[in-house]
Design an enzyme around this catalytic site. Structure first.
Site, PDB file in Angstrom:
ATOM      1  N   CYS A   1       0.571  -1.200   0.125  1.00 38.25           N
ATOM      2  CA  CYS A   1      -0.229  -0.082   0.334  1.00 38.25           C
ATOM      3  C   CYS A   1       0.824   1.634   0.297  1.00 38.25           C
ATOM      4  O   CYS A   1       0.724   2.291  -0.442  1.00 38.25           O
ATOM      5  CB  CYS A   1      -0.884  -0.017   1.237  1.00 38.25           C
ATOM      6  SG  CYS A   1      -0.565  -0.196   2.629  1.00 38.25           S
TER       7      CYS A   1
ATOM      8  N   HIS B   1      -2.288   1.362   6.762  1.00 40.61           N
ATOM      9  CA  HIS B   1      -3.037   1.556   5.229  1.00 40.61           C
ATOM     10  C   HIS B   1      -3.729   2.893   4.885  1.00 40.61           C
ATOM     11  O   HIS B   1      -3.561   3.489   5.515  1.00 40.61           O
ATOM     12  CB  HIS B   1      -4.270   0.322   5.269  1.00 40.61           C
ATOM     13  CG  HIS B   1      -4.627  -0.015   3.942  1.00 40.61           C
ATOM     14  ND1 HIS B   1      -3.264  -0.748   3.191  1.00 40.61           N
ATOM     15  CD2 HIS B   1      -5.266   0.109   3.109  1.00 40.61           C
ATOM     16  CE1 HIS B   1      -3.581  -0.890   2.178  1.00 40.61           C
ATOM     17  NE2 HIS B   1      -5.014  -0.793   1.898  1.00 40.61           N
TER      18      HIS B   1
ATOM     19  N   HIS C   1      -5.900   1.741  -4.194  1.00 38.12           N
ATOM     20  CA  HIS C   1      -5.172   1.378  -3.310  1.00 38.12           C
ATOM     21  C   HIS C   1      -4.311   0.047  -3.522  1.00 38.12           C
ATOM     22  O   HIS C   1      -4.947  -0.824  -4.468  1.00 38.12           O
ATOM     23  CB  HIS C   1      -5.002   1.008  -1.523  1.00 38.12           C
ATOM     24  CG  HIS C   1      -6.362   0.670  -1.306  1.00 38.12           C
ATOM     25  ND1 HIS C   1      -7.187  -0.262  -0.382  1.00 38.12           N
ATOM     26  CD2 HIS C   1      -7.826   0.326  -2.508  1.00 38.12           C
ATOM     27  CE1 HIS C   1      -8.250  -0.944  -0.546  1.00 38.12           C
ATOM     28  NE2 HIS C   1      -8.245  -0.362  -1.565  1.00 38.12           N
TER      29      HIS C   1
END
Length: 339
Positions: A250, A300, A312
């Protein structure tokens, strides 16, 4: 074990989706392969038999299944059967569609909210489509609760690490005999109660142009950054990776996207969350960053692309994808682009 989960697992086992069936079923009585929406209903055995009989010859709700067969990126869906025709959407690699008719080198399809023409050479059909679908279909748990609790362990006394909204899909890692389901929360495994989710087998569908574009008043650099990021939809997730084509995690994905626009970010979602200016949801613009937490700790990051969506690098199963920005509860929002 929760009845909805049992019904869903039985159908998935016969569809070839699960290699190790959780329970034994009568295959002649529950021929439910491909009836994805059935998994969200509590039906009697007779109702299953009736619907299964009516559904024979279909796969995942499609009468004539087509699967996008491109090496990478997406297949253009056009309004007319012409390479200069207006773009109406994008069909991601291995996404599904309903084949409606063929016109020369073009095929008219419907996928999700998108209808239009694609080049026939990039579409699998018949047995090849069904074979590919069985390889790529994902098993998901769909939240039926307004705020589904995601827990650290399969126990109601376990810590709630975050919540996801009603209708959001979570990829299943394991269906447990105690009624709990182990799911992927991006790249981590967590647990949800089977009482508050519906189990489904699903195939990806097309993305509309509206979902890919933005509103007025957004700077060119923000639009360009988001469009650039979308080029890598479907590319792999790799822990510790920073390659937009061969694999990124990420923060590696965010770091590499922003690097192209002269913004230097660390390869860490925690560090990235302390860059730039903290903003509220009302202030979000395409190109801003949204961070998510597990147990109060940032773990994240995603890029906001407008329209209530983010892009993402999610997990090893999904790779780079688009989600609703509140698919799980945002912990922080940050602006690093000054344009």
């Amino acid at each position: 074990m929760n009845r909805k989960v049992i019904n869903g697992v039985a159908a998935l086992c016969m569809a070839g989706m699960l290699l190790e069936p959780v329970m034994t079923v009568n295959a002649e009585e529950l021929l439910t392969a491909g009836v994805g929406d059935l998994f969200s209903s509590e039906l009697t055995e007779d109702q299953y038999k009736k619907i299964a009989k009516e559904a024979e010859g279909t796969r995942w709700g499609y009468t004539e299944l087509g699967i996008c067969n491109v090496e990478e990126n997406n297949l253009n869906v056009r309004q007319e059967p012409d390479e200069n025709g207006k773009l109406v959407g994008k069909l991601p690699k291995e996404a599904a569609c309903e084949i409606l008719k063929e016109e020369g080198d073009w095929t008219y399809i419907k996928s999700g909210k998108v209808e239009g023409y694609v080049k026939t050479e990039y579409l699998l059909s018949g047995y090849q489509a069904e074979k590919k679908a069985k390889e790529t279909a994902k098993t998901v748990a769909v939240s039926s609760a307004d705020a589904l609790n995601i827990r650290e362990e399969p126990d109601t006394a376990a810590e709630v690490v975050t919540q996801v909204a009603k209708g959001e899909e979570l990829e299943i890692s394991e269906i447990m005999e105690n009624g709990w389901i182990k799911v992927f929360l991006d790249d981590e495994e967590v647990y949800v109660s089977g009482d508050y989710v519906d189990v489904k087998s699903d195939l990806a569908t097309a993305v509309t142009m509206t979902e890919l574009l933005y509103g007025q008043g957004v700077s060119d650099v923000r639009v360009e950054l988001c469009q650039y990021a979308k080029q890598f939809l479907g590319n792999p997730y790799v822990w510790g990776g920073t390659s937009l084509t061969k694999g990124a995690d990420c923060s590696g994905f965010v770091m590499s996207i922003f690097k192209k626009y002269g913004v230097s970010l660390a390869h860490s979602s925690v560090t990235q969350s302390n860059s730039g200016k903290k903003i509220s949801a009302d202030e979000l613009l395409p190109g801003d960053l949204i961070f998510y937490a597990k147990g109060g700790r940032i773990n994240h990051v995603a890029i906001y692309i407008g329209g209530g969506q983010v892009i993402h690098a999610s997990s090893p199963k999904t790779g780079i994808k688009i989600s609703n920005y509140n698919y799980r509860t945002p912990a922080k929002m940050v602006r690093v682009l000054q344009a």
